[in-house]
Design a protein around this motif. Structure first.
Motif, mmCIF file in Angstrom:
data_model
loop_
_atom_site.group_PDB
_atom_site.id
_atom_site.type_symbol
_atom_site.label_atom_id
_atom_site.label_comp_id
_atom_site.label_asym_id
_atom_site.label_seq_id
_atom_site.Cartn_x
_atom_site.Cartn_y
_atom_site.Cartn_z
ATOM 1 N N THR A 1 -9.168 -51.709 -24.083
ATOM 2 C CA THR A 1 -10.367 -52.550 -24.060
ATOM 3 C C THR A 1 -10.077 -53.745 -23.153
ATOM 4 O O THR A 1 -8.929 -54.138 -23.004
ATOM 5 N N LYS A 2 -11.126 -54.323 -22.589
ATOM 6 C CA LYS A 2 -10.885 -55.421 -21.642
ATOM 7 C C LYS A 2 -11.176 -56.803 -22.239
ATOM 8 O O LYS A 2 -10.718 -57.800 -21.719
ATOM 9 N N LEU B 1 -7.305 -58.025 -28.317
ATOM 10 C CA LEU B 1 -8.507 -57.383 -27.799
ATOM 11 C C LEU B 1 -9.472 -57.085 -28.941
ATOM 12 O O LEU B 1 -9.105 -57.117 -30.113
ATOM 13 N N ASP B 2 -10.713 -56.791 -28.562
ATOM 14 C CA ASP B 2 -11.747 -56.617 -29.584
ATOM 15 C C ASP B 2 -11.431 -55.485 -30.553
ATOM 16 O O ASP B 2 -11.881 -55.480 -31.695
ATOM 17 N N ASP B 3 -10.651 -54.479 -30.089
ATOM 18 C CA ASP B 3 -10.323 -53.378 -30.997
ATOM 19 C C ASP B 3 -9.027 -53.645 -31.782
ATOM 20 O O ASP B 3 -8.486 -52.754 -32.418
#
Lengths: 113, 249, 391
Positions: free
Chosen positions: A39-40, A69-71
């Motif tokens: 994920t970026k 990261l968001d995940d």
């Protein structure tokens, strides 16, 4: 360009950086992992501004941080942010981060979101 | 021949505003004074520079030899518009810097030599020299080169000096780097620090006498090791060992 | 398992040494052999991290065993990053404890000043993860800095606490003639005066110059032996009573809680349990203060203080010489210097020196139990040793 994480085909545990044997289920096969792009986007967990860089860097200072990261995965990256702050939202891009003798190394560079 | 040759050899010097002394606190908590010295003080500095000509570590030998020659040239009127600043802690000489004025706008940095290590003494001394060029002599840029990796890191990298590939520096004829007024102003307060005026007692102590450095860099203590060619590319250590045997040092 | 004793110690100055790496590794062996009066040993371990890369010297073990006239003893080089020293001691411990050897020499040496500071920094950075960390330009100070920032945020550690550790250790080093930094510093000079931040610039924010250990050359040696041999030497009986080692993720970012030095906690517990002591029994400790924050964090993880209270104990002066638990009276890595391969052995040297009661000016009174923590990588490979004096 992507930075990849390694997802176990058996238990779906995602690893970054790469591992040879799965840390989730212990799967021990040479093709145990699928490559999945990281994920970026994420938020800044911690950072530093380095003043004494290895000799191959031609800049006087460089901001480096660990980003959540968001995940939930974590990745280190260079920060191109004016004034980094803990917990700030960032957007990642894969760019050249270091010039080797004959190769350029790509890695994650984060910008303010 | 009645022509006074000395008159021809001696450069005509331009007036230079004096450097007002300043002081700062070192990491050790001691007060350090930076002040300008004139010709009369040079003979009391030279003996402390001379032993460093035999210290290969960090290019002390080269820098000491050149600075020795430059101080001598200043003393005997063979260099134009040179100035010398000394740095003292409790009267003890801890660094010497020098340079000269090329013209009204451009300065030429010569050398910085630190006789005490580990306290950023050399960096402060270099900064004072730059301050002299920009704030006191009102110059536009100073040409700089580094002879040691330490110098390169301190000046070229920390100040982010600009390259001047077309201009040869007087030291070694290599392409110069330049510190511009703009770069200097950016470093003000971080790299360039110091307070004025210097408290009277501190200045008086400094002016009273230039005392010898207490722990100057020395050649390797183990002479047998130093005698091997790997550690002694110029043969200096071998010579020192010989002198030691002959009781000369 | 047999009991293992430290019977001989030796050290070189930690500074810039213009000798071959082999000599730096051999001098402490010579001193240690003289110290215990032995001429022949069974096995030699040399701890070294950068010989191949910095000094173009490999197979140090074979070189040192020959130069010290110890042939035909077994010899090997141990590389384990900055924890090489303690790793070699662990090998020596196992060799004696198992009954395979009676006398094992463990020496550590490093010659890092042969290259300039930036290259030395890059060399140490080569222990980081090649693709997840190294390529970004990460250095050990930057890993420590990121750790420090979180620690400050979470526990209220300030730059003043860091500076206090630096001042304490660098001033302790003045009592150690082998220490690299022989220059007193003051809080005023590095933190409070107008020029402080020029004297003490950032290396990696929020860590400053005087928060980081110097790059040093140096060597140290400890000779380990069985009880039988140790009794014959007639020296005080210092037993290497506990050895603990633990590892953590290679990349720092992969740890669940980046402020948690799990490996230190595990290694310390393992070592103390083996020795049968509790943290409160320890009289003197050498912790791996490559960066000042590490002394604070490690003092908590090994159990001297509660988590998040190390800096409060520091404020109370409990870690000073004469305090409740003196830490790094030798100057630590900050003051004594940090030749990476030698550090773990130098910590053991200091413990034996202290427990023998020979440490002179920096002697900790009636020290009976000594503890060292050698911290490899950025906390991914930690070895803790516990020494006990037997009367």
């Amino acid at each position: 360009m992507e930075v990849y994480a390694y997802k176990c085909r058996k238990c779906c545990h995602v690893h970054y950086p790469y591992k040879m044997i799965c840390h989730g289920c212990g799967e021990n096969k040479h093709d145990a992992f699928d490559l999945v792009p990281m994920t970026k986007d994420g938020k800044l967990l911690t950072f530093t501004i380095v003043h004494n860089l290895p000799p191959d860097f031609e800049v006087p200072t460089l901001a480096i941080g660990i980003v959540e990261l968001d995940d939930g995965m974590r990745i280190m990256g260079q920060l191109k942010v004016q004034e980094p702050e803990l917990g700030m939202k960032l957007k990642g891009k894969v760019e050249v981060v270091r010039h080797g003798d004959y190769t350029d190394y790509h890695g994650m560079v984060f910008y303010a979101a | 021949m009645s022509v006074d040759l000395e008159k021809l050899l001696r450069p005509v010097e331009r007036p230079m505003a004096p450097f007002p002394p300043k002081y700062m606190v070192l990491a050790s908590g001691e007060n350090m004074v930076v002040r300008q010295v004139g010709r009369k003080d040079i003979p009391s500095i030279l003996p402390y520079i001379r032993p460093l000509i035999h210290v290969e570590r960090d290019y002390y030998d080269l820098v000491a030899a050149r600075i020795y020659a430059e101080l001598l040239a200043y003393y005997r009127y063979r260099v134009q518009d040179e100035y010398v600043l000394v740095v003292q802690v409790e009267g003890e000489l801890v660094a010497v810097v020098n340079g000269r004025m090329v013209n009204a706008d451009v300065g030429m940095s010569y050398h910085t030599i630190a006789l005490r290590r580990g306290l950023r003494v050399g960096a402060h001394a270099f900064a004072a020299k730059m301050e002299y060029h920009f704030d006191i002599l009102n110059q536009k840029e100073v040409l700089i080169v580094a002879e040691s990796p330490i110098g390169f890191r301190r000046w070229m990298i920390e100040y982010e000096l600009e390259k001047r590939p077309g201009i040869q520096h007087e030291l070694g004829g290599v392409p110069s780097y330049a510190l511009t007024k703009e770069l200097f102003d950016r470093a003000r307060g971080t790299l360039i620090v110091g307070r004025r005026p210097v408290p009277e007692d501190v200045l008086a102590k400094a002016e009273e006498a230039i005392l010898p450095p207490s722990d100057p860099p020395r050649p390797p203590a183990y002479l047998m090791a130093a005698a091997r060619s790997e550690y002694d590319p110029t043969g200096t250590a071998l010579m020192l060992q010989q002198w030691k045997q002959e009781g000369k040092v | 398992m047999r009991n293992v004793y430290a019977i001989g110690i030796g050290i070189t100055s930690f500074t810039r040494l213009e000798f071959q790496l082999v000599e730096i590794a051999s001098y402490p062996v010579m001193f240690a052999l003289r110290d215990c009066g032995l001429k022949q040993v069974d096995q030699l371990y040399v701890a070294n991290m950068g010989g191949a890369r910095l000094n173009h010297q490999t197979a140090l073990g074979s070189a040192v065993v020959d130069s010290c006239n110890l042939l035909p003893a077994g010899a090997a080089t141990i590389e384990n990053g900055p924890a090489s020293g303690a790793a070699a001691i662990k090998e020596g411990f196992m060799a004696v404890a198992s009954g395979m050897h009676d006398v094992v020499v463990v020496t550590g040496a490093e010659r890092m000043r042969e290259v300039n500071g930036l290259e030395a920094t890059d060399f140490v950075a080569s222990l980081t993860h090649p693709l997840a960390e190294y390529i970004y330009g990460v250095t050990l100070p930057s890993l420590a800095a990121m750790f420090t920032r979180l620690y400050m945020e979470k526990y209220g550690v300030t730059e003043r606490h860091l500076a206090m550790v630096g001042v304490k250790n660098q001033n302790n080093a003045l009592k150690n003639e082998f220490a690299h930094l022989q220059q007193a510093i003051t809080l005023e000079g590095i933190l409070d005066s107008e020029e402080a931040f020029t004297n003490n610039p950032y290396v990696a924010e929020p860590l400053r110059f005087f928060d980081c250990c110097p790059v040093s050359d140096g060597g140290a040696c400890v000779i380990l032996a069985s009880e039988e041999v140790a009794k014959k030497t007639g020296r005080p009986m210092i037993r290497l009573a506990g050895v603990g080692q633990s590892t953590d993720t290679h990349a720092v970012l992969a740890r669940k809680d980046p402020t948690d030095l799990l490996a230190v906690r595990r290694a310390a517990a393992q070592s103390m349990e083996m020795a049968g002591v509790k943290p409160k029994d320890v009289d003197v400790a050498e912790l791996h203060d490559a960066f000042t924050i590490l002394e604070i964090a490690e003092s908590e993880e090994v159990g001297f203080f509660k988590k998040g209270e190390g800096h409060l104990a520091l404020e109370r002066g409990e870690t000073e010489l004469g305090g409740k638990i003196p830490i790094n009276v030798s100057g630590g890595l900050k003051g004594r210097g940090h030749p990476v391969g030698a550090t773990g052995v130098a910590q053991a040297y200091e413990m034996v020196y202290q427990l023998r009661g020979e440490a002179g000016e920096r002697q900790v009174k009636d020290a009976k139990v000594g503890f060292t923590c050698n911290f490899g990588g950025f906390g991914n490979n930690v070895i803790c040793l516990t020494f006990i004096r037997e009367d």
